[in-house]
Design a protein around this motif. Structure first.
Motif, PDB file in Angstrom:
ATOM      1  N   MET A   1      -5.795  13.762  -4.380  1.00  0.00           N
ATOM      2  CA  MET A   1      -5.148  14.243  -3.637  1.00  0.00           C
ATOM      3  C   MET A   1      -5.941  14.260  -1.963  1.00  0.00           C
ATOM      4  SD  MET A   1      -4.311  18.207  -3.406  1.00  0.00           S
ATOM      5  CE  MET A   1      -4.545  19.504  -2.850  1.00  0.00           C
ATOM      6  N   MET A   2      -7.712  14.455  -1.668  1.00  0.00           N
ATOM      7  CA  MET A   2      -7.714  13.856  -0.067  1.00  0.00           C
ATOM      8  C   MET A   2      -6.928  12.145  -0.516  1.00  0.00           C
ATOM      9  SD  MET A   2      -8.964  16.130   0.847  1.00  0.00           S
ATOM     10  CE  MET A   2     -10.315  15.754   2.495  1.00  0.00           C
ATOM     11  N   SER A   3      -7.311  11.591  -0.894  1.00  0.00           N
ATOM     12  CA  SER A   3      -7.259  10.111  -0.578  1.00  0.00           C
ATOM     13  C   SER A   3      -5.756  10.152  -0.104  1.00  0.00           C
ATOM     14  CB  SER A   3      -7.248   9.307  -2.326  1.00  0.00           C
ATOM     15  OG  SER A   3      -6.689   8.088  -1.564  1.00  0.00           O
ATOM     16  N   GLN A   4      -4.392  10.869  -0.541  1.00  0.00           N
ATOM     17  CA  GLN A   4      -3.239  11.171  -0.257  1.00  0.00           C
ATOM     18  C   GLN A   4      -3.374  11.552   0.396  1.00  0.00           C
ATOM     19  OE1 GLN A   4      -0.524   9.605  -1.892  1.00  0.00           O
ATOM     20  NE2 GLN A   4       0.998   9.957  -0.037  1.00  0.00           N
ATOM     21  N   LYS A   5      -4.169  12.709   1.252  1.00  0.00           N
ATOM     22  CA  LYS A   5      -3.288  12.740   2.385  1.00  0.00           C
ATOM     23  C   LYS A   5      -4.295  11.841   4.100  1.00  0.00           C
ATOM     24  CE  LYS A   5      -3.184  15.781   6.331  1.00  0.00           C
ATOM     25  NZ  LYS A   5      -1.814  16.115   6.303  1.00  0.00           N
ATOM     26  N   GLY A   6      -5.258  11.169   3.686  1.00  0.00           N
ATOM     27  CA  GLY A   6      -5.728   9.754   4.521  1.00  0.00           C
ATOM     28  C   GLY A   6      -5.196   8.741   4.350  1.00  0.00           C
ATOM     29  N   ARG A   7      -3.987   8.130   3.501  1.00  0.00           N
ATOM     30  CA  ARG A   7      -3.133   7.659   3.740  1.00  0.00           C
ATOM     31  C   ARG A   7      -2.119   8.249   4.325  1.00  0.00           C
ATOM     32  NH1 ARG A   7      -0.317   3.091   2.648  1.00  0.00           N
ATOM     33  NH2 ARG A   7       1.256   2.767   1.827  1.00  0.00           N
ATOM     34  N   GLU A   8      -0.962   9.388   4.280  1.00  0.00           N
ATOM     35  CA  GLU A   8      -0.855   9.811   4.949  1.00  0.00           C
ATOM     36  C   GLU A   8      -1.021   9.684   6.513  1.00  0.00           C
ATOM     37  OE1 GLU A   8       0.374  13.488   3.935  1.00  0.00           O
ATOM     38  OE2 GLU A   8       0.735  13.022   1.821  1.00  0.00           O
ATOM     39  N   ILE A   9      -2.608  10.191   6.806  1.00  0.00           N
ATOM     40  CA  ILE A   9      -2.909  10.101   8.450  1.00  0.00           C
ATOM     41  C   ILE A   9      -3.199   8.480   8.996  1.00  0.00           C
ATOM     42  CG2 ILE A   9      -4.721  10.080   9.924  1.00  0.00           C
ATOM     43  CD1 ILE A   9      -5.994  12.517   7.904  1.00  0.00           C
ATOM     44  N   MET A  10      -3.238   7.277   7.715  1.00  0.00           N
ATOM     45  CA  MET A  10      -2.721   6.131   8.151  1.00  0.00           C
ATOM     46  C   MET A  10      -1.318   5.685   8.387  1.00  0.00           C
ATOM     47  SD  MET A  10      -5.930   4.607   7.412  1.00  0.00           S
ATOM     48  CE  MET A  10      -5.515   2.681   7.608  1.00  0.00           C
ATOM     49  N   VAL A  11      -0.666   6.599   8.040  1.00  0.00           N
ATOM     50  CA  VAL A  11       0.932   6.298   8.317  1.00  0.00           C
ATOM     51  C   VAL A  11       1.816   6.508   9.584  1.00  0.00           C
ATOM     52  CG1 VAL A  11       3.515   6.567   7.775  1.00  0.00           C
ATOM     53  CG2 VAL A  11       1.345   6.206   5.701  1.00  0.00           C
ATOM     54  N   LYS A  12       0.565   7.481   9.483  1.00  0.00           N
ATOM     55  CA  LYS A  12       0.993   8.819  11.198  1.00  0.00           C
ATOM     56  C   LYS A  12       0.623   7.658  12.345  1.00  0.00           C
ATOM     57  CE  LYS A  12      -0.606  13.222  13.477  1.00  0.00           C
ATOM     58  NZ  LYS A  12      -0.978  14.213  13.814  1.00  0.00           N
ATOM     59  N   TYR A  13      -0.458   6.685  11.927  1.00  0.00           N
ATOM     60  CA  TYR A  13      -1.333   7.062  12.841  1.00  0.00           C
ATOM     61  C   TYR A  13      -0.768   4.560  13.247  1.00  0.00           C
ATOM     62  CZ  TYR A  13      -3.965  10.257  14.202  1.00  0.00           C
ATOM     63  OH  TYR A  13      -3.905  11.839  15.230  1.00  0.00           O
ATOM     64  N   LEU A  14      -0.581   4.297  11.952  1.00  0.00           N
ATOM     65  CA  LEU A  14      -0.046   2.764  11.686  1.00  0.00           C
ATOM     66  C   LEU A  14       1.315   2.581  11.221  1.00  0.00           C
ATOM     67  CD1 LEU A  14      -3.678   1.279  11.011  1.00  0.00           C
ATOM     68  CD2 LEU A  14      -3.101   1.432  12.997  1.00  0.00           C
ATOM     69  N   GLY A  15       1.676   3.610  11.157  1.00  0.00           N
ATOM     70  CA  GLY A  15       3.271   3.101  10.529  1.00  0.00           C
ATOM     71  C   GLY A  15       2.477   2.573   9.174  1.00  0.00           C
ATOM     72  N   GLU A  16       4.004   3.140   8.503  1.00  0.00           N
ATOM     73  CA  GLU A  16       4.013   2.522   6.586  1.00  0.00           C
ATOM     74  C   GLU A  16       4.011   0.769   6.545  1.00  0.00           C
ATOM     75  OE1 GLU A  16       4.263   3.321   3.046  1.00  0.00           O
ATOM     76  OE2 GLU A  16       5.400   5.034   4.315  1.00  0.00           O
ATOM     77  N   GLN A  17       2.980   0.960   6.140  1.00  0.00           N
ATOM     78  CA  GLN A  17       2.492  -0.432   5.205  1.00  0.00           C
ATOM     79  C   GLN A  17       2.265  -0.586   3.617  1.00  0.00           C
ATOM     80  OE1 GLN A  17      -0.853  -2.368   7.505  1.00  0.00           O
ATOM     81  NE2 GLN A  17      -0.753  -1.039   8.910  1.00  0.00           N
ATOM     82  N   ASP A  18       2.711  -2.128   2.690  1.00  0.00           N
ATOM     83  CA  ASP A  18       1.946  -1.501   1.440  1.00  0.00           C
ATOM     84  C   ASP A  18       0.446  -1.596   0.747  1.00  0.00           C
ATOM     85  OD1 ASP A  18       4.993  -1.885   1.398  1.00  0.00           O
ATOM     86  OD2 ASP A  18       4.156  -4.399   0.789  1.00  0.00           O
ATOM     87  N   THR A  19      -0.353  -2.090   2.008  1.00  0.00           N
ATOM     88  CA  THR A  19      -1.695  -2.155   2.505  1.00  0.00           C
ATOM     89  C   THR A  19      -2.588  -1.429   3.645  1.00  0.00           C
ATOM     90  OG1 THR A  19      -1.914  -4.599   2.227  1.00  0.00           O
ATOM     91  CG2 THR A  19      -1.971  -3.238  -0.357  1.00  0.00           C
ATOM     92  N   TYR A  20      -3.332  -1.419   3.077  1.00  0.00           N
ATOM     93  CA  TYR A  20      -4.392  -1.033   4.707  1.00  0.00           C
ATOM     94  C   TYR A  20      -5.569  -1.619   4.105  1.00  0.00           C
ATOM     95  CZ  TYR A  20      -1.129   2.722   5.918  1.00  0.00           C
ATOM     96  OH  TYR A  20       0.033   2.752   6.006  1.00  0.00           O
ATOM     97  N   ILE A  21      -6.365  -2.434   5.417  1.00  0.00           N
ATOM     98  CA  ILE A  21      -8.042  -2.861   4.850  1.00  0.00           C
ATOM     99  C   ILE A  21      -9.059  -2.329   5.981  1.00  0.00           C
ATOM    100  CG2 ILE A  21      -7.057  -4.600   4.342  1.00  0.00           C
ATOM    101  CD1 ILE A  21      -8.148  -5.432   6.973  1.00  0.00           C
ATOM    102  N   GLU A  22      -9.960  -2.166   5.902  1.00  0.00           N
ATOM    103  CA  GLU A  22     -10.944  -1.186   6.228  1.00  0.00           C
ATOM    104  C   GLU A  22     -10.762  -1.433   7.805  1.00  0.00           C
ATOM    105  OE1 GLU A  22     -11.336  -3.338   3.824  1.00  0.00           O
ATOM    106  OE2 GLU A  22     -13.147  -2.585   2.543  1.00  0.00           O
TER     107      GLU A  22
END
Length: 129
Positions: A1-22
């Protein structure tokens, strides 16, 4: 669940992407630190969510699992290699980037982890689980 929230934060700041890296997580932390928006996440949310997301990212890439590391100072969530005793602490890594301002600490930790794994994976003298 925390990881999903992390992905939502990634999308918020970087926009939707299929994958993210470090590097992307580093970029999000830098953007978060500079943000003055009213809906800015608090530091605990950034550390918990992006730490979990980083952990899941590293697990998927390097044959790792979540575990609890205990020593005389207490315990902490970490990820460890399935075969060799190599650990890293994703939440602490995000803390250092977010709170201490260590830019690109996340990518540096990921690279160091991969170097340790590659250096020790076939060494029979290295402690295994």
């Amino acid at each position: 669940m925390m990881s999903q929230k992390g992905r939502e934060i990634m999308v918020k700041y970087l926009g939707e992407q299929d994958t993210y890296i470090e590097d992307d997580i580093d970029r999000v932390v830098i953007s978060w630190r500079k943000s003055e928006k009213a809906d800015k996440e608090n530091s605990d949310e950034i550390i918990g969510s992006l730490g979990a997301y980083l952990g899941e990212l590293l697990i998927a890439k390097h044959d790792l699992v979540w575990c609890v590391y205990k020593d005389a100072r207490g315990s902490d969530l970490c990820i460890t290699h399935k075969k060799i005793a190599v650990q890293t602490f994703p939440h602490s890594t995000v803390y250092k980037a977010a709170i201490e301002g260590r830019e690109y600490a996340i990518n540096d930790v990921s690279k160091a982890l991969l170097e340790q794994i590659n250096e020790h994976i076939d060494n029979i003298e290295i402690k295994t689980h």
